[in-house]
Design an enzyme around this catalytic site. Structure first.
Site, PDB file in Angstrom:
ATOM      1  CE  LYS A  45      -3.961   2.276   0.728  1.00 19.20           C
ATOM      2  NZ  LYS A  45      -3.512   3.569   0.187  1.00 19.20           N
ATOM      3  CG  MET A  71      -9.513   3.948  -1.053  1.00 20.50           C
ATOM      4  SD  MET A  71     -10.978   3.130  -0.391  1.00 20.50           S
ATOM      5  CE  MET A  71     -10.215   2.073   0.836  1.00 20.50           C
ATOM      6  N   GLY A  72      -8.356   8.026   0.666  1.00 23.09           N
ATOM      7  CA  GLY A  72      -7.640   8.979   1.502  1.00 23.09           C
ATOM      8  C   GLY A  72      -6.366   8.430   2.121  1.00 23.09           C
ATOM      9  CB  CYS A 129      -2.433   9.981  -3.649  1.00 25.73           C
ATOM     10  SG  CYS A 129      -3.839   9.456  -2.639  1.00 25.73           S
ATOM     11  CE  LYS A 163      -0.589   3.726  -9.025  1.00 27.27           C
ATOM     12  NZ  LYS A 163      -1.250   2.814  -8.054  1.00 27.27           N
ATOM     13  CG  ASN A 193      -3.336   6.562  -8.506  1.00 26.50           C
ATOM     14  OD1 ASN A 193      -4.363   5.932  -8.231  1.00 26.50           O
ATOM     15  ND2 ASN A 193      -2.500   6.986  -7.581  1.00 26.50           N
ATOM     16  N   GLY A 221     -11.206   0.447 -13.030  1.00 25.75           N
ATOM     17  CA  GLY A 221     -11.926  -0.628 -13.716  1.00 25.75           C
ATOM     18  C   GLY A 221     -12.144  -0.331 -15.189  1.00 25.75           C
ATOM     19  N   GLY A 249      -8.059  -1.121 -15.635  1.00 22.81           N
ATOM     20  CA  GLY A 249      -9.036  -1.779 -16.481  1.00 22.81           C
ATOM     21  C   GLY A 249      -8.798  -3.246 -16.745  1.00 22.81           C
ATOM     22  N   GLY A 270      -6.212  -4.001 -10.067  1.00 23.56           N
ATOM     23  CA  GLY A 270      -6.738  -3.258  -8.936  1.00 23.56           C
ATOM     24  C   GLY A 270      -8.182  -3.594  -8.622  1.00 23.56           C
TER      25      GLY A 270
END
Length: 310
Positions: A45, A71-72, A129, A163, A193, A221, A249, A270
């Protein structure tokens, strides 16, 4: 059967699959499940310097086309994941450690400790993020992104990766790639992301479906596959000396194949991993092998990065 073995940064992998950071990797029991599953590699994570509870629930919702989340950055804190990295069995599979400090100083503190740790963990710097209220994505501020990478590269004496958020403009692909290519220490780029600040509405209740940020959250997705493939291929073309990790995806072997065809060296899962758990990996590998068999490919390098244009 086609050979799915591959290499990443000179490390042998049984196959190119891994989890996406944030999914099935928050606590040691989940990480152990990944270590024991069929995936070729794994990532922790994204962690902050200290433990975070993240945003209030509900903060994730599956949809017919993927997912939305805010999610934060809930995580157990950097020391927790560093301890796991010290204990991980690297003979089983490589481990990536994702850092997402809320400030540059936080990142530099974590990098300094990771540099001193006697572990072959692979560092990934998360610049993307989208779900921390009040915190902009560094990856969308190219000056800040350059500063971040410059400071991290000075402080860390090993290859690492970044990332990135999704980009939507050719000029932005060019500008981001120019920054990345200025740092030989950046060995890989993870794309993408989630697409930030989507909104899913329940037509029955006439409400948003997650609580944080008035319902705005990152989209994953099926929604994001074309954007993910575009980013993978754009950076594969622009950063020839760096490996690309594809994310976004993936729910069948066909999407794994497409990511590899577009130029990905590894492919992360994911949303669908969240829904199915680590048993998804044998299914994806079997489906990928079936596609390769039908096309006459014996190994991944037969088609990896060989996307044709019209």
């Amino acid at each position: 059967m086609p050979d799915l073995r591959t290499e990443f940064l000179d490390l042998p992998l049984a196959n190119p699959l891994m989890n996406a950071s944030g999914v099935w990797c928050s606590v040691a029991s989940q990480l152990e499940a990944l270590a024991e599953c069929a995936a070729g590699a794994m990532v922790t994570k994204s962690c902050t310097l200290a433990q975070r509870d993240g945003n209030p629930e509900p903060r994730y919702r599956a949809t017919p086309w993927g997912s939305i989340n805010s999610m934060g950055l809930p995580n157990e804190g950097f020391p927790y994941y560093l301890n796991y990295a010290r204990c991980h069995d690297y003979e089983r599979k490589p481990l990536f450690m994702s850092l997402a400090g809320l400030t540059l100083d936080d990142n530099l503190t974590m990098v300094a400790e990771l540099r001193e740790a006697v572990t072959p963990v692979i560092m990934e710097l998360n610049l993307s993020c989208p779900n921390v209220p009040g915190k902009a994505q560094v990856g969308y501020d190219f000056e800040a992104m350059d500063t971040f990478i410059h400071e991290i590269a000075d402080a860390y004496d090993r290859p690492f990766g970044v990332k990135l958020p999704p980009y939507f403009d050719i000029a932005h692909f060019d500008e981001a790639a120019a920054i990345l290519n200025a740092y030989p220490q950046i060995a890989f780029v993870t794309c993408i992301n989630s697409i930030g600040n989507g909104l899913v509405i329940d037509p029955v209740s006439e409400t948003v479906v997650i609580r944080p940020k008035d319902g705005f959250g990152g989209i994953g997705g099926d929604f994001v596959l074309p954007t993910a493939l575009a980013n993978v291929n754009a950076f594969f073309r622009r950063c020839p000396d760096k490996k690309i990790i594809g994310c976004g995806g993936v729910r069948s072997g066909e999407q794994v194949f497409l990511h590899l065809l577009a130029g990905a060296a590894l492919v992360q899962v994911g949303t669908q991993l969240f829904e199915e758990g680590p048993l998804i990996f044998p299914r994806l590998l079997e489906e990928l092998q079936a596609i390769m068999t039908a096309k006459g490919y014996d190994r991944i390098t037969d088609f990896q990065g060989k996307l044709k244009t019209l």
